[in-house]
Design an enzyme around this catalytic site. Structure first.
Site, mmCIF file in Angstrom:
data_model
loop_
_atom_site.group_PDB
_atom_site.id
_atom_site.type_symbol
_atom_site.label_atom_id
_atom_site.label_comp_id
_atom_site.label_asym_id
_atom_site.label_seq_id
_atom_site.Cartn_x
_atom_site.Cartn_y
_atom_site.Cartn_z
ATOM 1 N N GLU A 190 0.855 -1.180 0.000
ATOM 2 C CA GLU A 190 0.000 0.000 0.000
ATOM 3 C C GLU A 190 0.892 1.231 0.000
ATOM 4 O OE1 GLU A 190 -3.809 2.109 2.201
ATOM 5 O OE2 GLU A 190 -2.946 0.311 3.074
ATOM 6 N N CYS A 215 -6.503 0.972 2.405
ATOM 7 C CA CYS A 215 -7.375 2.143 2.429
ATOM 8 C C CYS A 215 -7.240 3.006 1.183
ATOM 9 C CB CYS A 215 -7.085 2.979 3.675
ATOM 10 S SG CYS A 215 -7.396 2.098 5.223
ATOM 11 N N ASN A 225 -12.001 -3.564 0.436
ATOM 12 C CA ASN A 225 -10.969 -3.639 1.474
ATOM 13 C C ASN A 225 -11.576 -3.273 2.820
ATOM 14 O OD1 ASN A 225 -8.169 -3.376 2.735
ATOM 15 N ND2 ASN A 225 -9.001 -1.317 3.023
ATOM 16 N N GLU A 226 -11.421 -4.125 3.815
ATOM 17 C CA GLU A 226 -11.920 -3.854 5.172
ATOM 18 C C GLU A 226 -13.347 -3.325 5.155
ATOM 19 O OE1 GLU A 226 -8.019 -3.075 7.998
ATOM 20 O OE2 GLU A 226 -9.251 -1.374 7.397
#
Length: 661
Positions: free
Chosen positions: A23, A230, A369-370
């Site tokens: 990331e 994120c 994502n998440e």
């Protein structure tokens, strides 16, 4: 104590189980693995402000640039009107009233050159009224340590808005750090500049910083999950990582402010943090990520937005019944075609134009994502929409789902209830992404975390790290991670993939720690956690061996063990055998973390036959709080020791390769 390895095969181990998660956090891409040395090369940087639900940016296209010399009779302006490309509409206009004046670039914390090394410089210029030469220099300590000149091309006809491309190679006469990059003119006049770029000539694939690439390569990752995290979601949907914006030449990739630029904003700092100018040039786009995977021999695992901005940091989403949501689903289909389609397909043609006519062979895609389900956020039905569309077009693609941000609350429980309800369709989800950033003690307490999972479940341990109170990469944290990973390997039928997070941290430029690999402008080092990842990945067996009763007895003593077969079972491929050091005919791999408080003596048998150790690698140190640093990069390290030594040191992680006597 003797460990008998004649147990039945418990599970097949995915040979690509250990991978990497990338990331763009801590300046891991721009300023890190992406080897570009110039900061804000296209004059498009934004200064980011705000907090949850209220973010905004202020254009600051001149960030990182200034007049050189400081008191020169010259003026620098960031202008627009006749850009090189419309995607990045601003450029620099230099008006000089004296010979030798120019501009200099901040370049993060300055330019670093190695004596004798070459550097590729590329820039675009439009001559308005200049003559003579452009002079490109690196100046450190008041001395010019590298310089190259290039004749200024005359204006084309009567039209001033014609951009010329300049490419030169510069060699460093001596090594230097924290130096200035200077682009100047040998005479007075007016000229405009855009996309000013400088790369080390030894960058891997012309893209990746070599020392960082080599540390990734040392892990021999089975896969790479990218580009987040994120970053995928964005703090706003407009700020998300839109991969289609990256599938063009670098000059046309629209700059975006980085979601981590507003990390830890608060009233105390007026919602304007230390790294407010953290931007993404998208020099590392999806194409470059695929190239990185190819160069490392890793499977690509791109992650896609499902139309939800970061649920931690935003309230923004597109309704599932909206036309906008349909574009997110179509993006997934287009990505697969970009990666796998023939060169004459719509998106395969884009890939071929970038320089890769052959397909990349994409097999896995992450959906969100998440993400988690709430009263207002319908993540589960979004996942179903993606799954249906993707598998109708390409049923072979394996999908990665999300179990939310943690494994300790009802978001995780609800997620597994959802995926378990589709257990009759084995293709519905290949693996579910679980995340845990926990204190070291949690990893020891949860070594058996996956023992009682239903064997129909498939897990991707996608983001994890032991977080000591110091938030440093300590030996203690790494040993606790290694202990936990013995439990992951023991449950290889459930856990198919795993990756530590985050991957990179730039010294003095980080927002989050601990991290796997640290670096500055000149050097890099692997942390104890990096060594653990490397030791696991380079010693992956084919089949896990059942040693439950012995393992439980050892665990009561705080000794954590897993054991696998390699060549004696179905065997590894030649490449995998070579990677694992199996030329000596080793048939077993045993991993032991000894936290018992005392050295232990081990012997090994297979039934009534003794096993001899042919290779022994040890990670240990004299202090649980020991860490590696730029100044002391190998304080904690692995080493091969005498394989005949039967002692497993206290406070160590040891990998043994065994064969029959």
């Amino acid at each position: 104590m003797n460990l008998n390895l004649n147990g039945a095969v418990k599970a097949e181990i995915n040979p690509r189980m250990t991978g990497l998660f990338f990331e763009d956090i801590n300046y891991g891409a721009d300023g890190g693995l992406y080897a570009e040395m110039i900061e804000n090369r296209s004059f498009e940087f934004a200064d980011a402000y705000g907090d949850r639900g209220d973010y905004y940016t202020v254009f600051d296209g001149g960030y990182g640039w200034s007049i050189y010399p400081e008191k020169a009779d010259a003026q620098m302006q960031i202008v627009s009107g006749s850009p090189l490309y419309a995607e990045n509409p601003h450029y620099l206009r230099l008006t000089s009233h004296q010979a030798g004046a120019g501009v200099t670039n901040k370049a993060y914390d300055g330019i670093t050159l190695r004596e004798g090394a070459e550097y590729r410089i590329r820039f675009y210029a439009r001559n308005i009224s200049a003559s003579g030469n452009f002079v490109l220099s690196v100046i450190g300590g008041g001395k010019t340590v590298a310089q190259v000149t290039v004749p200024i091309k005359a204006p084309r006809g009567t039209l001033p808005n014609f951009w010329e491309k300049y490419e030169v190679t510069m060699m460093a006469r001596k090594s230097v750090r924290h130096a200035k990059f200077v682009l100047s003119m040998s005479s007075d006049g007016v000229a405009e500049f855009d996309f000013v770029s400088m790369f080390p000539a030894d960058a891997v694939c012309g893209i990746f910083r070599r020392d960082l690439f080599e540390k990734l390569d040392a892990v021999h990752p089975g896969f790479i999950r990218f580009p987040g995290g994120c970053i995928i979601e964005g703090n706003t949907l407009a700020n998300r990582y839109d991969f289609k914006n990256t599938l063009t030449i670098p000059e046309r990739r629209k700059d975006n402010w980085n979601r981590w630029a507003v990390h830890e904003n608060s009233e105390k700092n007026n919602f304007h943090g230390k790294f407010s100018h953290y931007n993404q040039t998208y020099g590392m786009g999806y194409y470059e990520f695929f190239l990185l995977c190819e160069a490392l021999g890793a499977e690509p695992l791109p992650v896609l937005s499902v139309g939800l901005a970061c649920q931690y940091q935003s309230f923004e989403y597109v309704p599932q019944d909206s036309p906008e949501f349909a574009t997110f689903v179509q993006d997934a289909l287009d990505l697969i075609e970009f990666a796998n389609g023939p060169a004459d397909s719509v998106w395969g043609r884009v890939r071929a134009a970038l320089g890769h006519p052959a397909p990349f062979g994409l097999k896995m895609v992450g959906i969100g994502n998440e993400q988690w389900q709430t009263e207002t956020i319908d993540f589960f039905s979004r996942y179903e929409a993606f799954e249906k569309a993707i598998h109708e077009k390409d049923p072979e693609i394996r999908l990665i789902g999300s179990a939310g941000p943690v494994v300790t609350d009802e978001r995780y429980t609800k997620a597994w209830d959802f995926y378990d309800s589709h257990a009759d369709n084995p293709d519905f989800v290949y693996a579910v992404d679980e995340h845990y950033y926990m204190p070291p003690a949690w990893f020891l307490e949860n070594v058996n975390f996956y023992d009682n999972y239903p064997r129909t479940r498939r897990v991707f341990a996608g983001e994890y790290a032991a977080h000591p109170a110091s938030r440093k990469n300590t030996l203690e944290g790494a040993l606790c991670e290694a202990a936990f990973l013995t439990g992951v390997e023991r449950n290889a039928d459930v856990v198919r993939l795993s990756s530590y997070a985050p991957l990179f941290g730039r010294v003095d430029f980080w927002q989050w720690r601990p991290d796997l690999i640290w670096f500055d402008d000149e050097k890099s080092f692997g942390t104890p956690s990096w060594i653990v990842q490397k030791m696991f990945s380079n010693n992956t067996g084919a089949e896990e061996i059942e040693i439950e009763e012995q393992r439980k007895a050892l665990q009561d003593q705080k000794i954590y063990v897993c054991a696998a077969k390699t060549a004696s079972g179905r065997g590894d491929t030649p490449a995998e055998a070579d990677r694992a050091g199996q030329k000596d005919g080793a048939e077993y791999i045993v991993k032991i973390v000894n936290l018992s408080g005392a050295d232990q003596t081990f012997s090994f048998t297979d039934g009534d036959r003794n096993l001899v150790c042919v290779r022994k690698e040890v990670l240990t140190g004299d202090d649980p709080e020991a860490e590696n640093t730029i100044r002391d990069p190998e304080r904690v390290h692995e080493e091969a020791v005498d394989p005949a030594d039967p002692v497993i040191l206290d406070g160590s992680f040891t990998v043994l390769r065994l064969k029959k006597a």
